[in-house]
Design an enzyme around this catalytic site. Structure first.
Site, mmCIF file in Angstrom:
data_model
loop_
_atom_site.group_PDB
_atom_site.id
_atom_site.type_symbol
_atom_site.label_atom_id
_atom_site.label_comp_id
_atom_site.label_asym_id
_atom_site.label_seq_id
_atom_site.Cartn_x
_atom_site.Cartn_y
_atom_site.Cartn_z
ATOM 1 C CG ASP A 196 -1.795 1.353 1.228
ATOM 2 O OD1 ASP A 196 -2.409 1.477 -0.040
ATOM 3 O OD2 ASP A 196 -1.544 2.188 1.998
ATOM 4 C CG ASP A 230 -5.400 5.023 3.271
ATOM 5 O OD1 ASP A 230 -4.429 4.691 3.873
ATOM 6 O OD2 ASP A 230 -5.330 5.635 2.098
ATOM 7 C CG HIS A 290 1.432 12.844 6.297
ATOM 8 N ND1 HIS A 290 2.570 12.075 5.941
ATOM 9 C CD2 HIS A 290 0.117 12.417 5.466
ATOM 10 C CE1 HIS A 290 2.133 11.571 5.058
ATOM 11 N NE2 HIS A 290 0.709 11.347 4.654
HETATM 12 ZN ZN LIG Z 1 -3.269 2.982 -0.447
#
Ligand SMILES: [Zn+2]
Lengths: 318, 444
Positions: free
Chosen positions: B164, B317, B321
């Site tokens: 991913d 997901d 950050h």
């Molecule tokens: Zn992804």
């Protein structure tokens, strides 16, 4: 006007007001003393993350003729250190007491971010952001068209004119700003490009899109604007097979220029690839206004700085 | 993790806990009794055992603990953005009792050593169960297979493999990966993104990208990989999972594949259920994500797909950050959004409150099915006596504006800041011990 970021932020009256001010500025520049005291004591920063000597010099000349102090910050030189972000630079400029920031960046949205992220309070002028907008270029193009095609009336728009814009639309902020401004001012715009250089989604724009230059020129446009082919931005490759094929299909050759109506003007935002998108003879011909566009750039940028910074800007320039 | 506040006197296990007056799966009011890490009784007017704590759950929904099949915990290597500790805190606040930790860490989780380290950290630091995802290829480089069998047979018992963040683009490598995981009942979770079609891509390619002059990320870059992969899965008879599907065309392809009996499952993120590419107009990189936010028609299509079962699960997901990675020009900013702490609110807002999913469906798409795909034997179980006591008590009546400053995640890149979101986590229980009460993590 608080900032000058995008043509999409303007209404027709505001656009005409800037053009009218630019006409006044042009008049003052024919006088023996060209420097105006309007912006004495203000500091304009040219913040150029992307190299563009022509645009930087044009803004610098505009600010200086209004008696502003100019500081040039550029990424290519040493004034912006490596790894310094837009945010760091903005905070620095805020601390230094800049009165306005003219920003040029390869990143779409850089000027918008500078104006709205809360890092700096001063007026921001967009001198080109990625492939998004170049609003002062569109203003200078409109200014130049108006002088040639709608002379004499400072309140005139470009109503009824037909402008053909040719070439690398995909990578062109000039094309995007011009489609918005020229249509705002009442002109009809036709974009001509090889299909791969038309953005997917451009069918929503307020203009016609064609793939055949000769057909577009046969409609007898009032102005033809050639865009620079931006080979350096062509990620992935294969937008067209060869320079020769592009030139044959989309170059403004002498023969094509000769087919235009007598009054039609030829434009190019520069820098030109002579012999590629435009034949050298066409660029130098009487119908070419390319050099005049450069002069117009200074007047228009004076007008923009005036509207953003001059304390008496509501009463109009003297 | 141990929440000894709740320990029974003299014993090491959690003390009994009675969830009273809630509605399991949003259906009839029933009490739920948790004892010694298990559900021991469900019924009306259950007697309160002498040493039991009672949680009043009037008006609340009782669900099995949520399971996230797609979480970026960032540890090891990205601790500035998130750690296993902070990420699982965020998960617990979101109602999750298990997360699958993606492999794109530093070092990459492509060996038994790294996945065991992540699993061990989950056991010591985790506020929920942590199931490591293994990389499909060495270093996520897409060149040669990682030692998948070693990861599967390690203490971490990896069953989900994914590169991913990157797509297993080489068709032969993808075929081999699909074949290889059959021997231990694994699944390849594909991040479907043709790299050539998305070179330099910044946002969904369409009307908005044309206007903003940002390089486009065409829907076909996702759809062509999904189409290829379902055909490969059919050809070799393997199990395929499609990560964060985002376009109407992708929904159509998965629907087509399922009609043909191909063994494919698919997920959608909470943000793709709500947000569109129109958000990009302000150039705020909090809206920059991979896959990109699509159009309103795509949002409608993924909602339809989730409602009709074409899309099996919602997965966050969650991609934290640090601020500096987002406070930048759009094309220089990092891609990703946090999502653990808002996931169920988003599903309630976009699906339940719209009448598209029942709470029983929510249990399926956010707990049962993700656990089944990930082969988490202990998670996503039906609420019934004997089942492990992983339970969420959710108050659907609460409404408040999302505030990333309140989040337990180390990062603040939530795209929902300021948006009024429904629902509130009243209680999350992991193995019989509360990890969250009234939205706050239960400190040790
Ligand atoms: Zn992804």
């Amino acid at each position: 006007m608080r900032h000058f970021i995008s043509i999409a932020d303007l209404d027709r009256d505001e656009a005409i007001a800037v053009l009218a001010t630019a006409e006044h500025m042009a008049e003052t520049q024919s006088r023996s003393i060209r420097k105006l005291p309007t912006l004495v004591g203000t500091t304009v920063v040219n913040l150029f993350f992307e190299d563009s000597t022509r645009t930087r010099i044009s803004f610098e000349a505009a600010a200086k003729r209004l008696s502003a102090d100019v500081i040039n910050f550029s990424a290519k030189g040493s004034s912006i250190s490596k790894g310094e972000t837009l945010k760091d630079t903005a905070l620095t400029l805020q601390a230094m007491g800049a009165d306005a920031v003219v920003v040029r960046s390869g990143s779409s949205g850089a000027a918008h971010l500078l104006a709205h992220a809360g890092w700096i309070d001063q007026p921001i002028v967009n001198a080109g952001d990625g492939a998004h907008e170049h609003p002062t270029q569109a203003m200078l193009d409109a200014f130049t068209m108006r002088r040639h095609l709608r002379p004499g009336d400072p309140t005139a728009g470009l109503d009824g004119l037909h402008v053909v814009i040719v070439g690398d639309v995909l990578h062109s902020r000039v094309a995007r700003s011009n489609v918005l401004l020229l249509t705002l001012l009442g002109a009809r715009v036709t974009l001509v490009a090889p299909p791969a250089l038309v953005p997917v989604g451009a069918s929503a724009w307020p203009c016609e899109i064609r793939y055949d230059l000769d057909e577009a020129l046969a409609t007898g446009p009032d102005a033809v604007m050639m865009l620079r082919v931006q080979s350096e931005r062509m990620v992935g490759g294969g937008f067209f097979p060869t320079a020769g094929e592009y030139s044959r299909r989309y170059g403004l050759t002498t023969a094509r220029a000769a087919s235009l109506p007598d009054h039609a003007i030829v434009m190019h935002p520069g820098p030109m690839n002579r012999g590629f998108e435009i034949a050298g003879d066409v660029a130098d011909s009487p119908r070419s206004v390319i050099v005049e566009q450069v002069a117009s750039g200074v007047f228009v940028r004076m007008a923009v700085l005036y509207h953003l910074l001059a304390t008496d800007s509501r009463e109009g320039p003297r | 993790m141990t929440a000894d506040q709740n320990a029974s006197p003299g014993g090491t296990g959690p003390s009994p806990l009675l969830i009273r007056g809630g509605r399991p799966y949003g259906e009839d009011v029933q009490d739920v009794l948790l004892e010694a890490g298990r559900i021991t009784a469900i019924g009306t007017d259950l007697e309160v055992p002498a040493d039991a704590e009672v949680v009043e759950a009037d008006g609340c929904i009782v669900l099995p603990g949520l399971v996230d099949l797609h979480t970026h915990l960032r540890e090891p290597g990205g601790e500035e953005a998130e750690t296993i500790e902070s990420g699982t805190r965020a998960a617990a606040r979101g109602g999750f009792t298990a997360v699958h930790a993606m492999a794109n860490t530093l070092p990459v989780a492509d060996t038994a050593g790294v996945v065991e380290q992540v699993a061990r950290r989950g056991e010591t630091d985790g506020w929920c169960s942590v199931r490591p995802v293994g990389a499909v290829t060495v270093g996520l480089a897409g060149e040669r297979l990682a030692e998948l069998d070693a990861m599967a047979n390690s203490r971490a018992k990896v069953r989900v493999f994914s590169d991913d963040g990157k797509c297993v683009h080489d068709p032969v490598l993808m075929r081999r990966a699909l074949e290889y995981v059959k021997s231990f009942d694994g699944v390849i979770a594909q991040h479907a993104q043709d790299p050539r079609l998305t070179e330099g891509a910044q946002m969904h390619e369409g009307v908005v990208s044309a206007e903003l002059g940002l390089a486009g990320w065409p829907a076909v870059a996702e759809e062509s990989i999904i189409a290829r992969d379902v055909l490969l899965a059919q050809h070799v008879g393997s199990r395929l999972h499609v990560c964060h599907l985002s376009t109407a065309g992708s929904v159509d392809i998965v629907r087509w594949a399922k009609e043909r009996g191909i063994d494919v499952t698919a997920e959608v993120t909470p943000h793709h259920l709500l947000l569109t590419d129109e958000t990009v107009r302000e150039f705020d990189a909090v809206f920059k994500v991979n896959p990109p936010l699509r159009t309103a028609e795509d949002v409608q299509a993924v909602r339809d797909g989730l409602a009709d079962g074409t899309i099996d699960i919602v997965a966050t997901d969650h991609a934290p950050h640090p601020r500096d990675a987002k406070d930048r020009e759009w094309d220089q900013a990092a891609m990703g959004m946090t999502g653990l702490e808002t996931a169920l609110s988003l599903v309630q807002l976009t699906m339940v409150d719209e009448g598209r999913l029942t709470w029983r469906d929510v249990a399926r798409v956010l707990s049962e099915k993700p656990a089944e795909i990930g082969r988490d034997e202990d998670q996503g179980q039906v609420l019934e006596p004997g089942a492990p006591a992983h339970v969420l008590v959710w108050d659907p009546r609460s409404v408040r504006a999302a505030d990333p400053a309140e989040h337990a995640s180390r990062s603040r890149n939530s795209p929902f800041a300021g948006i009024e979101l429904p629902g509130m986590n009243r209680l999350t229980v992991l193995e019989g011990r509360p990890t969250v009460r009234d939205g706050l993590v239960v400190e040790q």
